[in-house]
Design a protein around this motif. Structure first.
Motif, PDB file in Angstrom:
ATOM      1  N   SER A  44       0.839  -1.199   0.000  1.00  0.00           N
ATOM      2  CA  SER A  44       0.000   0.000   0.000  1.00  0.00           C
ATOM      3  C   SER A  44       0.869   1.243   0.000  1.00  0.00           C
ATOM      4  N   ALA A  45       0.330   2.339  -0.519  1.00  0.00           N
ATOM      5  CA  ALA A  45       1.061   3.606  -0.542  1.00  0.00           C
ATOM      6  C   ALA A  45       1.460   4.007   0.868  1.00  0.00           C
ATOM      7  N   GLY A  46       2.729   4.401   1.036  1.00  0.00           N
ATOM      8  CA  GLY A  46       3.242   4.810   2.333  1.00  0.00           C
ATOM      9  C   GLY A  46       3.785   3.676   3.172  1.00  0.00           C
ATOM     10  N   GLN A  47       3.645   2.445   2.707  1.00  0.00           N
ATOM     11  CA  GLN A  47       4.104   1.286   3.472  1.00  0.00           C
ATOM     12  C   GLN A  47       5.619   1.150   3.373  1.00  0.00           C
ATOM     13  N   SER A  48       6.265   0.842   4.491  1.00  0.00           N
ATOM     14  CA  SER A  48       7.696   0.560   4.487  1.00  0.00           C
ATOM     15  C   SER A  48       7.924  -0.890   4.087  1.00  0.00           C
ATOM     16  N   VAL A  49       8.937  -1.105   3.261  1.00  0.00           N
ATOM     17  CA  VAL A  49       9.271  -2.445   2.784  1.00  0.00           C
ATOM     18  C   VAL A  49      10.751  -2.696   3.070  1.00  0.00           C
ATOM     19  N   PHE A  50      11.054  -3.833   3.686  1.00  0.00           N
ATOM     20  CA  PHE A  50      12.419  -4.177   4.074  1.00  0.00           C
ATOM     21  C   PHE A  50      12.776  -5.477   3.342  1.00  0.00           C
ATOM     22  N   ILE A  51      13.392  -5.340   2.164  1.00  0.00           N
ATOM     23  CA  ILE A  51      13.654  -6.493   1.303  1.00  0.00           C
ATOM     24  C   ILE A  51      14.926  -7.206   1.745  1.00  0.00           C
ATOM     25  N   ASN A  52      14.797  -8.496   2.028  1.00  0.00           N
ATOM     26  CA  ASN A  52      15.941  -9.304   2.445  1.00  0.00           C
ATOM     27  C   ASN A  52      16.228 -10.367   1.385  1.00  0.00           C
ATOM     28  N   PRO A  53      17.386 -10.287   0.697  1.00  0.00           N
ATOM     29  CA  PRO A  53      17.728 -11.263  -0.336  1.00  0.00           C
ATOM     30  C   PRO A  53      18.645 -12.374   0.167  1.00  0.00           C
ATOM     31  N   ASN A  54      18.879 -12.425   1.479  1.00  0.00           N
ATOM     32  CA  ASN A  54      19.935 -13.291   2.015  1.00  0.00           C
ATOM     33  C   ASN A  54      19.403 -14.653   2.453  1.00  0.00           C
ATOM     34  N   SER A  55      18.848 -15.413   1.509  1.00  0.00           N
ATOM     35  CA  SER A  55      18.304 -16.721   1.856  1.00  0.00           C
ATOM     36  C   SER A  55      19.313 -17.848   1.657  1.00  0.00           C
ATOM     37  N   ARG A  56      20.472 -17.539   1.069  1.00  0.00           N
ATOM     38  CA  ARG A  56      21.466 -18.583   0.793  1.00  0.00           C
ATOM     39  C   ARG A  56      22.763 -18.297   1.528  1.00  0.00           C
ATOM     40  N   SER A  57      23.206 -19.263   2.330  1.00  0.00           N
ATOM     41  CA  SER A  57      24.416 -19.081   3.131  1.00  0.00           C
ATOM     42  C   SER A  57      25.687 -19.168   2.291  1.00  0.00           C
ATOM     43  N   ASP A  58      25.583 -19.703   1.058  1.00  0.00           N
ATOM     44  CA  ASP A  58      26.773 -19.846   0.215  1.00  0.00           C
ATOM     45  C   ASP A  58      27.045 -18.613  -0.627  1.00  0.00           C
ATOM     46  N   LEU A  59      26.186 -17.583  -0.496  1.00  0.00           N
ATOM     47  CA  LEU A  59      26.343 -16.379  -1.305  1.00  0.00           C
ATOM     48  C   LEU A  59      26.314 -15.131  -0.432  1.00  0.00           C
ATOM     49  N   THR A  60      27.091 -14.135  -0.845  1.00  0.00           N
ATOM     50  CA  THR A  60      26.986 -12.795  -0.283  1.00  0.00           C
ATOM     51  C   THR A  60      26.262 -11.927  -1.296  1.00  0.00           C
ATOM     52  N   THR A 104      24.768  -8.441  -2.935  1.00  0.00           N
ATOM     53  CA  THR A 104      25.028  -7.009  -3.064  1.00  0.00           C
ATOM     54  C   THR A 104      23.928  -6.375  -3.911  1.00  0.00           C
ATOM     55  N   PRO A 105      23.253  -5.313  -3.428  1.00  0.00           N
ATOM     56  CA  PRO A 105      23.353  -4.809  -2.062  1.00  0.00           C
ATOM     57  C   PRO A 105      22.754  -5.803  -1.076  1.00  0.00           C
ATOM     58  N   GLY A 106      22.889  -5.506   0.192  1.00  0.00           N
ATOM     59  CA  GLY A 106      22.290  -6.357   1.209  1.00  0.00           C
ATOM     60  C   GLY A 106      20.823  -6.006   1.388  1.00  0.00           C
ATOM     61  N   ALA A 107      20.298  -6.295   2.580  1.00  0.00           N
ATOM     62  CA  ALA A 107      18.902  -5.976   2.874  1.00  0.00           C
ATOM     63  C   ALA A 107      18.654  -4.487   2.622  1.00  0.00           C
ATOM     64  N   THR A 108      17.528  -4.188   1.970  1.00  0.00           N
ATOM     65  CA  THR A 108      17.256  -2.835   1.486  1.00  0.00           C
ATOM     66  C   THR A 108      15.890  -2.358   1.959  1.00  0.00           C
ATOM     67  N   VAL A 109      15.838  -1.134   2.490  1.00  0.00           N
ATOM     68  CA  VAL A 109      14.584  -0.544   2.959  1.00  0.00           C
ATOM     69  C   VAL A 109      14.050   0.421   1.907  1.00  0.00           C
ATOM     70  N   LEU A 110      12.752   0.282   1.579  1.00  0.00           N
ATOM     71  CA  LEU A 110      12.090   1.159   0.625  1.00  0.00           C
ATOM     72  C   LEU A 110      10.843   1.752   1.259  1.00  0.00           C
ATOM     73  N   GLN A 111      10.454   2.936   0.795  1.00  0.00           N
ATOM     74  CA  GLN A 111       9.168   3.518   1.159  1.00  0.00           C
ATOM     75  C   GLN A 111       8.292   3.427  -0.078  1.00  0.00           C
ATOM     76  N   TYR A 112       7.269   2.581  -0.019  1.00  0.00           N
ATOM     77  CA  TYR A 112       6.481   2.301  -1.210  1.00  0.00           C
ATOM     78  C   TYR A 112       5.459   3.404  -1.445  1.00  0.00           C
ATOM     79  N   ASP A 113       5.367   3.899  -2.716  1.00  0.00           N
ATOM     80  CA  ASP A 113       4.486   5.035  -3.006  1.00  0.00           C
ATOM     81  C   ASP A 113       3.146   4.621  -3.610  1.00  0.00           C
ATOM     82  N   GLY A 114       2.935   3.304  -3.798  1.00  0.00           N
ATOM     83  CA  GLY A 114       1.643   2.838  -4.286  1.00  0.00           C
ATOM     84  C   GLY A 114       1.611   2.462  -5.751  1.00  0.00           C
TER      85      GLY A 114
END
Length: 258
Positions: free
Chosen positions: A216-232, A234-244
């Motif tokens: 929803s518009a105005g919702q904060s989103v904290f995207i985490n791509p780190n599901s695999r221990s064998d990979l690093t 880039t970028p790491g976990a990323t915070v977005l402010q969703y505009d709708g």
């Protein structure tokens, strides 16, 4: 016609998937200048790919021939523009191919229904010169809507190629790509929004594409791509402010942990 070396023929090679998909064009040339010659063998690099998704040949005669998927290696292609032709194209979002999208010729439905490959390419066969086709497409997923490119086509004296059908991402969704640092897409790799975990877990498709929503518009989103221990990642976990509105989100690159 005497042009046995196909001088002037152009070859378009499509390979890869997602943001690392590549289209390369080569032309058979006799060289330039007095006494000059060039190789009549065309070399096309595929990088990490073991095959080309599609190879299209534009012959000097005016015939266009879709050769289809070819594995890496040496191939001899002979002009063969018979009476049976194909319609070849690609379904894309944001300039990249969408795999597993459904497309059909409405004039031959339901026998004509097919789906796109990992690179977003489709092939419809069995057409004669002068035949009409009414292409329609969807993504088999609710996140996309048809934007541009479907419609009526008329088949000429060769295969009908390079048809692009564009999809748009619906509002409420965030999409991006996950790849290895070699360029290879990360397939079936989980990614999620930390703030709505675990309901937000999604997996990448055959092109490395992830799609998350609904937001929803105005919702904060904290995207985490780190599901695999064998990979690093880039970028790491990323915070977005969703505009709708629909959002092309961050692309993530995985590097093997040493």
């Amino acid at each position: 016609n005497g042009n046995h070396r196909a001088i002037g023929a152009r070859v378009r090679v499509h390979s890869g998937a997602g943001i690392n998909a590549l289209t390369q064009l080569r032309e058979v040339s006799s060289g330039s200048g007095h006494g000059s010659t060039s190789s009549f063998t065309l070399n096309v690099g595929l990088g990490y790919n073991t095959f080309a998704n599609q190879v299209h040949v534009y012959w000097p005669s005016g015939c266009i021939q879709a050769v289809g998927r070819l594995p890496a290696g040496f191939h001899t292609i002979t002009e063969n523009c018979s009476d049976a032709h194909q319609i070849v194209g690609r379904i894309t979002w944001n300039g990249t191919g969408v795999p597993d999208a459904t497309i059909w010729d409405a004039l031959r439905f339901p026998q004509s229904v097919t789906t796109t490959d990992a690179g977003g390419f489709f092939v419809l066969s069995g057409y004669q010169q002068g035949d009409l086709a009414f292409l329609n497409a969807n993504s088999t997923r609710d996140e996309f809507v048809l934007e541009l490119g479907a419609g009526i086509f008329q088949v000429g004296g060769g295969d009908l190629v390079d048809n692009e059908i564009k999809l748009s991402l619906k509002d409420g969704y965030i999409a991006g790509y996950m790849n290895l640092d070699t360029g290879e897409p990360l397939v079936d790799t989980q990614i999620w929004d930390v703030l709505t975990y675990p309901s937000s877990i999604v997996s990448t498709d055959a092109s490395g594409l992830y799609i998350m929503g609904l937001f929803s518009a105005g919702q904060s989103v904290f995207i985490n791509p780190n599901s695999r221990s064998d990979l690093t990642m880039t970028p790491g976990a990323t915070v977005l402010q969703y505009d709708g509105s629909a959002l092309a989100g961050p692309n993530f690159t995985g590097t093997a942990v040493q």
